[in-house]
Enzyme design. Structure first.
Site: not given
Length: 517
Positions: A110, A191, A220, A293
């Site tokens: 990505d 984050r 997120d 994930s």
């Protein structure tokens, strides 16, 4: 709806551009510099634009890019169906012009394709950024070469581990912040420290924008940021990150532009990304994809997806990575002592350690005993429910120690108020409002309230459980001479009678009323 048609002239490098508006019927024509060619131009279709004052044209594949003098029409159809156009300098990309963009980068698929996409669409220099928050980056070797091969001008790597633990994890620990009774906020705390570093790097390199990959789910909502954490697992994970990161960007530098390719481009999945990478000569990273994930940092490891999407399914034994199965843990318990100063852990078994080192050692010890496994269904910020499994061995031990010491150093009212504020504190951290004035004010309250919470706590670790076996503090409000069942000169048992009569007076009066007394 406005309509645009472009017609080429075989012997000329100019094209006549006509704009007809269905709203007012006006037609405006102007000369636009185009590529010199002897073939007819591709007809451009145009959708409604929210921009005013500029002609708007769209084409998916064939932009008009070569300018005459300093102006040219740039045209593209954005991913949400809106048409974006700029009349910009010849250096502008398909969607506009940015000077320099700092991109969260892992070297995964990505992030690798985002680099050329940014250059193509915004005509910008791309600076790649990678952060270490204790996840154990194994891909740093060759990462700079990968970034530059994708078209980046440089790669910036920052070790944020100590800052992450000291300035983000420990304040949450001191506040007692737990989201929905179980979640120790591992992803949520990471984050803002990463986003803050992005803002800092942007200032250092003179960037006017930051970029990350996002979709519209989760809290997120991004794949790029999780790739930042562990790209061997996360190429297909496109569910968590935008809200928390972008709120940090807004708070620390509202002038920074935020580019979110997943909201704009036409790439729909992994195969599209691979095709785009091949088209732009970007090396396609070959990684072993996980069925789960995952998001990992020094505080925790989370697991989502696959069989976990059905909350009735038990997690597979081989899914866990930070902790052994409690059934397979040692048959003998292990005792440890946590030293605490002003509400924050500072030592393990009498040895002073830095925040990150202390947490790392507790992860090893706790993981060996199967400590800190949580399986929960949580309510995400965007409204959906999500099932996740979390491993937080060191964090679970620290929460048990700090809260236990507070039982000695805080009075009843202080504990009640602190616990009530901890719920709101956890909600704000979960929602990405780390730099919100209310959250910062609660930090000040928590720091003041726990300034006397100093001492040590002894814990027994055994097959997935953490048990407190001892606690002591020089500031303890516990007095054995008062609490003892033996006689005391300070506490007189006879004093209880009057207190109980006064304390129970409201109940006594109500009962008298009901009985007509």
């Amino acid at each position: 709806m406005a309509e645009i048609s472009a017609t080429s002239f075989p012997s000329s490098s100019s094209a006549a551009l006509a704009l007809r508006s269905s709203l007012n019927g006006n037609i405006r024509c102007q000369n636009v510099a185009c590529l010199r060619t002897t073939s007819l131009f591709q007809e451009l279709s145009v959708k409604r634009s929210q921009l005013s004052g500029n002609a708007v044209a769209t084409t998916t594949h064939v932009p008009l890019t070569r300018g005459c003098k300093s102006q040219a029409i740039r045209a593209v159809l954005s991913g949400d169906g809106q048409t974006v156009v700029s009349a910009d300098s010849k250096e502008a990309g398909l969607r506009g012009k940015l000077k320099k963009v700092v991109l969260a980068y892992s070297g995964g698929l990505d992030t690798s394709v985002i680099v050329p996409w940014l250059k193509e669409n915004y005509g910008c220099e791309v600076v790649c950024f990678t952060a270490d928050v204790g996840q154990g980056i194994k891909e740093l070797d060759g990462l700079e070469q990968k970034a530059k091969a994708s078209g980046a001008s440089q790669l910036v790597v920052r070790d944020l581990t100590e800052e992450f633990v000291k300035d983000y994890i420990f304040p949450c620990l001191r506040a007692g912040a737990i989201y929905e009774r179980k979640y120790l906020l591992g992803t949520s705390m990471a984050r803002p420290v990463i986003a803050k570093a992005m803002v800092d790097v942007a200032a250092e390199v003179g960037a006017d924008a930051v970029a990350h990959g996002c979709t519209g789910k989760g809290n997120d909502q991004a794949s790029t940021w999780i790739l930042l954490l562990q790209n061997t697992f996360m190429d297909s994970y496109i569910s968590f990150f935008s809200v928390r990161f972008e709120l940090t960007f807004f708070s620390l530098n509202p002038e920074l532009k935020v580019v979110v390719p997943w909201r704009e481009w036409e790439i729909q999945g992994r195969e599209d990304a691979i095709e785009y990478a091949k088209k732009h000569n970007v090396p396609v990273p070959v990684t072993k994809k996980s069925i789960y994930s995952r998001d990992r940092n020094l505080w925790h490891l989370s697991h989502e997806g696959d069989i976990l999407e059905d909350p009735a399914n038990e997690p597979k034994k081989d899914m866990y990575m930070m902790s052994v199965d409690p059934e397979d843990a040692p048959d003998q318990p292990e005792y440890i002592e946590i030293g605490i100063e002003s509400g924050l852990p500072v030592a393990l078994n009498g040895k002073a350690l830095s925040p990150a080192t202390l947490l790392s050692e507790l992860n090893t010890i706790g993981g060996k005993h199967g400590i800190g496994r949580i399986d929960m269904v949580e309510n995400r910020l965007v409204g959906m429910k999500s099932r996740g499994v979390y491993e937080t061995p060191g964090g679970t031990i620290l929460f048990a120690a700090v809260q236990e010491l507070e039982s000695l150093t805080l009075d009843r009212e202080s504990i009640q108020v602190k616990d009530s504020l901890a719920l709101k504190y956890a909600e704000m951290v979960y929602a990405g409002r780390w730099f919100d004035p209310l959250k910062e004010s609660m930090d000040a309250f928590m720091e003041k309230l726990t300034e006397k919470t100093t001492g040590s706590v002894t814990l027994k670790l055994y097959k997935g459980s953490v048990s407190v076996t001892g606690r002591k503090s020089p500031n303890s409000l516990y007095r054995q001479d008062i609490s003892s069942f033996e006689g005391s000169e300070i506490y007189n048992q006879a004093d209880a009678a009057g207190f109980i009569r006064l304390y129970g007076l409201p109940m006594r009066v109500r009962a008298m009323l009901e009985k007509g007394i």
